[in-house]
Write a protein that holds these residues in place. Structure first.
Motif, short mmCIF file in Angstrom:
data_model
loop_
_atom_site.label_atom_id
_atom_site.label_comp_id
_atom_site.label_asym_id
_atom_site.label_seq_id
_atom_site.Cartn_x
_atom_site.Cartn_y
_atom_site.Cartn_z
N SER A 183 13.70 -2.28 -4.30
CA SER A 183 15.10 -2.20 -4.79
C SER A 183 15.38 -1.48 -5.90
N CYS A 184 14.92 -2.21 -6.95
CA CYS A 184 14.99 -1.61 -8.42
C CYS A 184 14.18 -0.33 -8.59
N LYS A 185 13.11 0.05 -8.01
CA LYS A 185 12.55 1.15 -8.06
C LYS A 185 13.56 2.18 -7.19
N SER A 186 14.28 1.83 -6.35
CA SER A 186 14.97 2.69 -5.56
C SER A 186 16.56 2.80 -6.19
N ASN A 187 16.57 2.46 -7.55
CA ASN A 187 17.80 2.26 -8.28
C ASN A 187 18.92 1.62 -7.64
N ASN A 188 18.73 0.51 -6.91
CA ASN A 188 19.65 -0.58 -6.26
C ASN A 188 19.20 -1.61 -7.35
N ASN A 189 19.87 -1.71 -8.39
CA ASN A 189 19.82 -2.85 -9.33
C ASN A 189 20.52 -4.00 -8.83
N GLN A 190 21.62 -3.84 -8.24
CA GLN A 190 22.48 -4.88 -7.88
C GLN A 190 21.74 -5.73 -6.71
N LYS A 191 21.34 -4.99 -5.90
CA LYS A 191 20.43 -6.00 -4.82
C LYS A 191 19.39 -6.44 -5.39
N ALA A 192 18.69 -5.66 -6.25
CA ALA A 192 17.50 -6.62 -6.86
C ALA A 192 17.84 -7.81 -7.52
N LYS A 193 18.98 -7.78 -8.21
CA LYS A 193 19.53 -8.84 -9.03
C LYS A 193 19.69 -9.84 -8.13
N GLU B 269 10.20 4.52 0.80
CA GLU B 269 11.12 4.24 2.05
C GLU B 269 10.38 3.74 2.95
N GLY B 270 9.03 4.11 3.22
CA GLY B 270 8.38 3.32 4.09
C GLY B 270 8.08 1.84 3.97
N ALA B 271 8.13 1.62 2.51
CA ALA B 271 7.67 0.35 1.97
C ALA B 271 8.86 -0.55 2.28
N ILE B 272 9.93 -0.09 2.04
CA ILE B 272 11.22 -0.83 2.14
C ILE B 272 11.31 -1.32 3.62
N LYS B 273 11.25 -0.42 4.67
CA LYS B 273 11.12 -0.69 5.97
C LYS B 273 10.03 -1.74 6.28
N ASP B 274 8.87 -1.53 5.83
CA ASP B 274 8.10 -2.89 6.24
C ASP B 274 8.37 -4.02 5.44
N ILE B 275 8.67 -4.00 4.43
CA ILE B 275 9.31 -5.41 3.91
C ILE B 275 10.31 -6.02 4.54
N GLU B 276 11.31 -5.41 4.94
CA GLU B 276 12.45 -5.76 5.80
C GLU B 276 11.92 -6.41 7.04
N ILE B 277 10.92 -5.80 7.70
CA ILE B 277 10.48 -6.46 8.70
C ILE B 277 9.82 -7.63 8.50
N ALA B 278 9.10 -7.85 7.53
CA ALA B 278 8.33 -9.16 6.85
C ALA B 278 9.61 -10.04 6.62
N LEU B 279 10.65 -9.59 5.90
CA LEU B 279 11.74 -10.70 5.92
C LEU B 279 12.38 -10.91 6.96
N ASP B 280 12.55 -10.09 7.98
CA ASP B 280 13.28 -10.55 9.00
C ASP B 280 12.47 -11.71 9.81
N ALA C 68 0.78 -1.11 -0.16
CA ALA C 68 0.14 -0.11 0.08
C ALA C 68 0.94 1.32 0.21
N LYS C 69 2.08 1.18 0.95
CA LYS C 69 2.88 2.46 0.64
C LYS C 69 3.55 2.52 -0.54
N GLU C 70 3.89 1.47 -0.90
CA GLU C 70 4.62 1.58 -2.42
C GLU C 70 3.63 2.35 -3.58
N LEU C 71 2.43 1.85 -3.42
CA LEU C 71 1.51 2.37 -4.37
C LEU C 71 1.27 3.72 -4.20
N LEU C 72 1.38 4.42 -2.90
CA LEU C 72 1.28 5.77 -2.64
C LEU C 72 2.45 6.50 -2.86
N GLY C 73 3.72 5.86 -3.22
CA GLY C 73 4.88 6.58 -3.57
C GLY C 73 5.85 6.65 -2.36
N ASP C 74 5.43 5.93 -1.09
CA ASP C 74 6.31 6.06 -0.06
C ASP C 74 7.09 4.78 -0.28
#
Length: 271
Positions: free
Chosen positions: A170-180, A143-154, A135-141
């Motif tokens: 990661s890709c949307k945040s221009n971190n293609n290396q991490k995305a790959k 940073e908030g989306a990344i924090k939340d998915i990291e909690i889920a992955l934890d 939901a945060k990603e769809l609203l353009g947040d």
């Protein structure tokens, strides 16, 4: 009583319509939190999301114990309704009505999560925080989306859906290396068959000889092992683009010809 009726609802066969199930519950019990929640659960199983939303709202309105499952499920259902049309992820055209609904979903999921965040129950509901990330990603947040998915992955570090979502963010945040790196972990997961296409697309955008060669290898392997028709078509179109980028026009034409032979009426097969 309420508990007996909620249990009764769960015993109805799948062939029975939702309307018949609701009618089978005495009217005086239908609006109790337990019964309304049980009806909403059946509605979700039957893919009638608007009905599920209605009965979850009834459960919350009559709930006096602040049960987090009602809010967590309603937030999830609202998100499912909004994302039924998958184009929302690609075109990002969200009107004010959808924005309000997404903000409501975030608030419901937040309320639910805060009730369990410091308990062991959190280990059984990482989907709530992952859905809040969407939901945060769809609203353009982002940073908030990344924090939340990291909690889920934890909580669930090997969950393919969470890993895929983290890769997309990661890709949307221009971190293609991490995305790959993330996508390579789930290339052969049954839950995320599209991971191969996502990885190949990132490699295509790098537009160098090694990346294009690797992307072609990934897509050819995917086509060999995956039988989902819609993804096969997407993969073949991506493979055509990869061959064109590699200046291998003959192979691109061969694939295009094969696709056109299978479906001569599709304008998407005209390359």
């Amino acid at each position: 009583n309420d508990l007996a009726n909620s249990i009764l609802i769960q015993t109805f066969p799948d062939s029975k319509s939702l309307e018949d199930i609701i009618t089978g519950v005495p009217e005086t019990y239908r609006n109790s939190p337990e019964v309304a929640y049980a009806i909403s659960h059946l509605a979700r199983k039957k893919k009638t999301l608007l009905e599920a939303k209605k009965w979850l709202e009834i459960a919350i309105a009559t709930d006096k114990e602040n049960i987090p499952y009602f809010k967590g499920d309603l937030g999830t259902v609202i998100l499912e309704i909004i994302t039924e049309d998958k184009s929302i992820f690609y075109f990002n055209q969200i009107d004010d009505i959808k924005k309000d609904a997404l903000n409501k979903a975030i608030q419901l999921l937040t309320d639910a999560w805060e009730c369990i965040a410091n308990t062991d129950i959190r280990n059984f509901r990482p989907s709530w925080i992952a859905n809040r990330a969407i939901a945060k990603e769809l609203l353009g947040d982002l940073e908030g989306a990344i924090k939340d998915i990291e909690i889920a992955l934890d909580i669930e570090p090997s969950d393919p859906i969470f890993i895929k979502h983290s890769a997309i963010l990661s890709c949307k945040s221009n971190n293609n290396q991490k995305a790959k790196e993330l996508l390579k972990k789930i290339l052969f997961s049954k839950e995320t068959p599209e991971a191969s296409l996502l990885l190949a697309e990132i490699l295509r955008e790098e537009n160098n000889e090694n990346s294009l060669r690797e992307a072609i290898r990934i897509i050819k392997e995917f086509l060999k092992n995956n039988s989902q028709t819609s993804l096969q078509e997407d993969a073949n179109r991506l493979l055509i683009e990869l061959y064109i980028a590699s200046k291998d026009f003959e192979k691109a034409k061969n694939i295009s010809d094969s696709m056109r032979a299978l479906d001569p009426t599709s304008i998407l097969n005209l390359v």
